[in-house]
Design an enzyme around this catalytic site. Sequence first.
Site, short mmCIF file in Angstrom:
data_model
loop_
_atom_site.label_atom_id
_atom_site.label_comp_id
_atom_site.label_asym_id
_atom_site.label_seq_id
_atom_site.Cartn_x
_atom_site.Cartn_y
_atom_site.Cartn_z
N LYS A 10 0.82 -1.22 0.00
CA LYS A 10 0.00 0.00 0.00
C LYS A 10 0.86 1.28 0.00
CE LYS A 10 -4.04 -1.97 -0.01
NZ LYS A 10 -3.69 -3.38 -0.18
C1 LIG Z 1 -10.16 -2.03 -1.51
C2 LIG Z 1 -9.59 -2.83 -0.38
N1 LIG Z 1 -10.35 -3.03 0.71
C3 LIG Z 1 -9.90 -3.71 1.77
C4 LIG Z 1 -8.64 -4.27 1.78
C5 LIG Z 1 -8.22 -5.12 2.93
O1 LIG Z 1 -7.07 -4.67 3.59
P1 LIG Z 1 -6.12 -5.71 4.34
O2 LIG Z 1 -5.38 -6.49 3.30
O3 LIG Z 1 -5.22 -4.82 5.15
O4 LIG Z 1 -6.97 -6.56 5.19
C6 LIG Z 1 -7.81 -4.10 0.67
C7 LIG Z 1 -6.47 -4.68 0.67
O5 LIG Z 1 -5.82 -4.97 -0.24
C8 LIG Z 1 -8.30 -3.37 -0.44
O6 LIG Z 1 -7.55 -3.21 -1.55
#
Ligand SMILES: Cc1ncc(COP(=O)(O)O)c(C=O)c1O
Length: 383
Positions: free
Chosen positions: A201
């Site tokens: 990210k």
């Molecule tokens: C649009 C979106 N929502 C939620 C998430 C979930 O985040 P995490 O991977 O930190 O759980 C991501 C992660 O890639 C994402 O791209």
Amino acid sequence: MSALMLQERAAEKVNTRGREFIPLAETVLNGNEKRYVLDCLDTGWISGSGKYVDDFEREFATFCGVEHAVSVSSGTAGLHVALLALGVAPGDEVIVPDLTYVASANAVTYCGARPVFADVDPTTWTLDPLDVARKISPATKAIMPVHLYGHPADIDPLLELASAHNLSVIEDAAEAHGAEYKGRRVGGLGDVGVFSFFGNKIIATGEGGMITTDDKSLADQVRLLKGQGMDTARRYWFPIVGYNYRMTNIQAAIGLAQLERINWFIEKKREVAALYDEAMRSLPILTSHEAAWAKSVYWLYSVCLTEEYDRDRIMTRLLEQGIETRPFFHPMHHLPPYYQRDGDSTLPVTTNLAARGINLPSSALLTREDITYVTSALRACLC
Ligand SMILES: Cc1ncc(COP(=O)(O)O)c(C=O)c1O
């Protein structure tokens, strides 16, 4: 040779022969990360509380222009407890874009509620307010705009719909730290925002997430939910069933160091996008677009091919030249848990984008030469 084997081979090359492989994204940890992590190790503060957790939360709230930021173990965990805190429960519906990462929809499902998929706008690739309006039912409890690939969703029409139908708005800002809508940063546009700090990210903590809000009672509720449900005023008293979704002090130490450099990361991402824009101008493809009201952080610069091209073949050809790419997310309505037989005709924009979209290498470390290399390779595939 399979695409996965090619990718492994290409990744081997980078270890032995320098920058011959251009990755989709890179984690850049060249600020105070090591110093702060060593401080955690030296002091023994390695679990889910400590000075870095407090500092990271405070500074992230300031960055987003909100009153409260609550750290969590992942973006997915953040979406889950934020939805619970908004009161999303079995029998409810939450409107989610069909084009998103699966965690947006899964978090709704974890609450026993049902994600209802709305189509996206063909230029910003984010929730289309007109389709959202069509999808509102008496069971709708919330709308979840996703700031996809770093571009903010068009929030004002969604807020109007929410206000007219008494709905909450939860921003999935996992991919868009620092993106702006009409001059205001994402995370502070709806009732609550959720960010991810997964390694690829804009800023990263390994795994991790943050919930942002101006609403104190909502912030208190997510704190309760993410900390096993323990009453903050009465130790070992659990008024509700909570979760262990805490971010560790070590993760927060990395996050704080990353946040110190977030403006640099965003500037680099925007520079990369400007170079791609320039090089792509003459190509017969749709590229990442920045709406007049938006400041995108271009988490992943993307292109969308026209029908005549075989997207997956082109991605394989790029990989053979050491260029890692990624296809757009599958439409949610194609995935087994959310399959909809008529989805391709009722969600046509997502269906089309998902079949043709490619995320290009978007690391903050890319050079002008890297981008020329990628765009020349892509140009050769299209001619
Ligand atoms: C649009 C979106 N929502 C939620 C998430 C979930 O985040 P995490 O991977 O930190 O759980 C991501 C992660 O890639 C994402 O791209």
